[in-house]
Design a protein around this motif. Sequence first.
Motif, PDB file in Angstrom:
ATOM      1  N   PHE A  34      -3.273  -3.980   2.158  1.00 32.73           N
ATOM      2  CA  PHE A  34      -1.919  -3.441   2.097  1.00 32.73           C
ATOM      3  C   PHE A  34      -1.935  -2.014   1.554  1.00 32.73           C
ATOM      4  CE2 PHE A  34       1.969  -2.574  -0.294  1.00 32.73           C
ATOM      5  CZ  PHE A  34       2.911  -2.679   0.720  1.00 32.73           C
ATOM      6  N   LEU A  35      -2.724  -1.770   0.520  1.00 32.04           N
ATOM      7  CA  LEU A  35      -2.811  -0.434  -0.060  1.00 32.04           C
ATOM      8  C   LEU A  35      -3.352   0.576   0.954  1.00 32.04           C
ATOM      9  CD1 LEU A  35      -2.360   1.159  -2.682  1.00 32.04           C
ATOM     10  CD2 LEU A  35      -4.713   0.657  -3.280  1.00 32.04           C
ATOM     11  N   ILE A  36      -4.357   0.163   1.701  1.00 31.69           N
ATOM     12  CA  ILE A  36      -4.926   1.052   2.729  1.00 31.69           C
ATOM     13  C   ILE A  36      -3.874   1.392   3.780  1.00 31.69           C
ATOM     14  CG2 ILE A  36      -6.624   1.218   4.597  1.00 31.69           C
ATOM     15  CD1 ILE A  36      -8.443  -0.622   2.826  1.00 31.69           C
ATOM     16  N   VAL A  58      -5.066  10.402  -1.355  1.00 32.35           N
ATOM     17  CA  VAL A  58      -3.692  10.303  -0.856  1.00 32.35           C
ATOM     18  C   VAL A  58      -2.904   9.196  -1.523  1.00 32.35           C
ATOM     19  CG1 VAL A  58      -4.158  11.371   1.382  1.00 32.35           C
ATOM     20  CG2 VAL A  58      -4.425   8.892   1.117  1.00 32.35           C
ATOM     21  N   ASP A  59      -3.597   8.228  -2.126  1.00 29.45           N
ATOM     22  CA  ASP A  59      -2.913   7.125  -2.798  1.00 29.45           C
ATOM     23  C   ASP A  59      -3.891   6.498  -3.790  1.00 29.45           C
ATOM     24  OD1 ASP A  59      -0.831   5.450  -3.417  1.00 29.45           O
ATOM     25  OD2 ASP A  59      -0.795   4.419  -1.490  1.00 29.45           O
ATOM     26  N   PHE A  60      -3.356   5.732  -4.731  1.00 32.37           N
ATOM     27  CA  PHE A  60      -4.204   5.107  -5.736  1.00 32.37           C
ATOM     28  C   PHE A  60      -3.518   3.880  -6.314  1.00 32.37           C
ATOM     29  CE2 PHE A  60      -1.470   8.023  -7.931  1.00 32.37           C
ATOM     30  CZ  PHE A  60      -1.120   7.364  -9.105  1.00 32.37           C
ATOM     31  N   SER A  61      -4.314   3.061  -6.953  1.00 35.45           N
ATOM     32  CA  SER A  61      -3.815   1.927  -7.730  1.00 35.45           C
ATOM     33  C   SER A  61      -4.563   1.960  -9.052  1.00 35.45           C
ATOM     34  CB  SER A  61      -4.049   0.612  -6.988  1.00 35.45           C
ATOM     35  OG  SER A  61      -5.428   0.303  -6.959  1.00 35.45           O
ATOM     36  N   GLU A  62      -4.358   0.958  -9.881  1.00 37.47           N
ATOM     37  CA  GLU A  62      -5.041   0.955 -11.182  1.00 37.47           C
ATOM     38  C   GLU A  62      -6.547   0.782 -11.048  1.00 37.47           C
ATOM     39  OE1 GLU A  62      -3.631  -3.073 -10.148  1.00 37.47           O
ATOM     40  OE2 GLU A  62      -2.486  -1.284 -10.553  1.00 37.47           O
TER      41      GLU A  62
END
Length: 141
Positions: A34-36, A58-62
């Motif tokens: 989902f994050l990808i 371009v995006d990140f999570s913990e």
Amino acid sequence: MLVFVIVGKSDIPLYQAMFIKSNETEDVSRSDQFLIHAALDCVDEQVWQNSAPFLRMVDFSEKAQIFAYVTPGHTRFMLYVEEPTAQTESLAESFFKQVHETYMKVILNPFYEANTPITMSAFDEKIKNIGMKTFSSYLPR
């Protein structure tokens, strides 16, 4: 774990490869997937603001970061990196440049139909070799 994805026009997935540490299992969770895919929206926004093909993170999570590269034909290369280090960005850029060169050879092949999944074993082997070579310090055997 690293997950590399090539996404074509109309968000069609063309290719996926995983690079895992020796103690990890080969499983991408739904939240990682989902994050990808959610990062594709970030890529589409940044394409209009940046003329360089390498868009950086371009995006990140913990626990992970996603890096992106966009070809002139608007094919998106996405790299999901768990536990990134200080060198991850420069390694991702190097990886994307090498992959782009390999991808160009595929799309110039008269037998390849544009915007269809890439199933050639030689391509898969080449991408995995590039990934293992580029991220060898990140992926100890």
